[in-house]
Design an enzyme around this catalytic site. Structure first.
Site, PDB file in Angstrom:
ATOM      1  N   GLU A  25     102.815  28.975 103.649  1.00 46.97           N
ATOM      2  CA  GLU A  25     103.462  27.980 104.520  1.00 46.97           C
ATOM      3  C   GLU A  25     104.245  26.977 103.702  1.00 46.97           C
ATOM      4  OE1 GLU A  25     103.850  24.146 106.732  1.00 46.97           O
ATOM      5  OE2 GLU A  25     102.823  24.569 104.841  1.00 46.97           O
TER       6      GLU A  25
ATOM      7  N   ASP B  48      97.509  28.088 101.864  1.00 50.21           N
ATOM      8  CA  ASP B  48      98.095  27.714 100.578  1.00 50.21           C
ATOM      9  C   ASP B  48      98.281  26.208 100.473  1.00 50.21           C
ATOM     10  OD1 ASP B  48     100.128  28.012 102.603  1.00 50.21           O
ATOM     11  OD2 ASP B  48     101.646  27.840 101.043  1.00 50.21           O
TER      12      ASP B  48
END
Length: 376
Positions: free
Chosen positions: A137, A77
């Site tokens: 994350e 991400d």
């Protein structure tokens, strides 16, 4: 078929919009195809997040049974990007720098890892290798934490991809976050004696938190900059109108604990400060919701992984103050290092980039790491 270059791989990854608010299924599908084409055994760990989006952790292994000797770990991400950055999803190059959202944090590391496995004959590995690519994350290391709780396998060594300019990082501060709600009693501001200002009360508590911050500077870990636990009140809001005594005031408190200091140490000190304020003001009331406790980590200088990365990069190991997925890998049994191309200071901003030469050098080092830990 001619193997893809690391730059081509990075371009493909950048083109996939994997902002944390979206599902990461598209980038995972791309990675799955690349890993399976090399004969790795891919396992998905999907779940539905709080907003109803599918999120997936992917683990690609050279063996499905034994514990993992070396894991290369990257998060799929990215943070959001400004719509005015029209090339955010198109990799561009200027003066040896590769620009794009995620190019630095951390699609460069993912590209390097995928390129490394396509340059090595994985059938000759003597010890298990794994590529671990996680979700979410950027909003709390949530994907890696899910794996740490599940414990579906054990890991001996883990290289956690983050932009460190190819300097191995052997320790990192933790990250903790809480919201405080200080209560008061509303009244007309012309008659403040009829109320109790939540903002005044919050100011007193924040003053005590500033004192705590100074006190913590005496507990040092000199490998860090700054070498102590830091505190920050980042957001504050309160009151409903200019002529109303505020009935409520909220603020966020974050702290980044040094290794060997308990993650809730600061929270306990704040609770003690609240108790002291209540002795002076019996009506003082404050609720604290501590929503995040991310551990610090520290890997010994003598670790075979740290020594290898120092030699391969020609850089002494250091420390980081930002949060990483290293603690989650440690929870799976690993000795962990944070390492990767790019500079954290250009991550998360419009025009983030990774130097092309660092990206290529990272491929070489990851190839060396696979040979060192999985072929010996």
């Amino acid at each position: 078929m001619k193997p893809m270059t690391v730059e081509q791989t990075l371009a493909d990854l950048v083109a996939i919009d994997s902002v944390s608010s979206r599902s990461n299924s598209a980038i995972i599908a791309y990675i799955q195809q690349r890993c399976e084409s090399r004969g790795l055994r891919v396992r998905m760990f999907p779940h539905i997040d709080a907003s109803g989006k599918e999120k997936i952790n992917l683990v690609a292994r050279s063996e499905s049974e034994n514990d993992i000797e070396l894991a290369l770990v990257g998060h799929t991400d990215t943070v959001p990007y400004d719509p005015a950055w029209t090339d955010a999803l198109r990799l561009t190059e200027t003066d040896g720098k590769l620009f794009g959202r995620g190019a630095c944090d951390t699609k460069a590391f993912i590209a390097a890892a995928l390129t490394a496995i396509e340059t090595i004959d994985l059938t000759k590995l003597e010890k298990p290798l794994a590529l671990i690519f996680t979700c979410d994350e950027e909003i709390g290391c949530l994907g890696a934490k899910r794996l740490a709780v599940m414990k579906p396998f054990k890991v001996r060594y883990a290289i956690v991809g983050e932009p460190t300019q190819l300097q191995p990082m052997r320790a990192g501060k933790g990250y903790c976050l809480a919201e405080a709600v200080v209560h008061g009693r509303e009244a007309h501001s012309a008659y403040p004696q009829l109320g109790e200002s939540a903002i005044f009360r919050a100011a007193k508590l924040i003053g005590r938190i500033e004192e705590i911050s100074r006190q913590l500077q005496s507990e040092r870990h000199d490998d860090f900059d700054p070498p102590y636990t830091t505190l920050n009140v980042g957001v504050i809001e309160g009151g409903s109108a200019k002529n109303i005594v505020a009935g409520e005031c909220r603020f966020t408190l974050e702290w980044r604990p040094i290794p060997k200091q308990k993650t809730d140490h600061v929270l306990q000190l704040v609770r003690e400060a609240i108790a002291d304020l209540q002795k002076i003001d019996p009506g003082f009331a404050c609720d604290i919701d501590a929503g995040r406790f991310d551990d610090s980590f520290e890997t010994a200088r003598e670790s075979a992984l740290i020594k290898f990365l120092e030699d391969a990069s020609s850089s002494s190991s250091g420390t980081v103050a930002f949060g990483t997925e290293a603690p989650s890998m440690i929870a799976l049994g690993a000795e962990a290092a944070v390492f990767g191309p790019g500079d954290i200071h250009v991550a998360h901003r419009s025009g983030e980039y990774v130097p092309s030469e660092e990206l290529k050098h990272c491929v070489e080092i990851l190839m060396q790491a696979i040979r060192r830990f999985c072929l010996s």
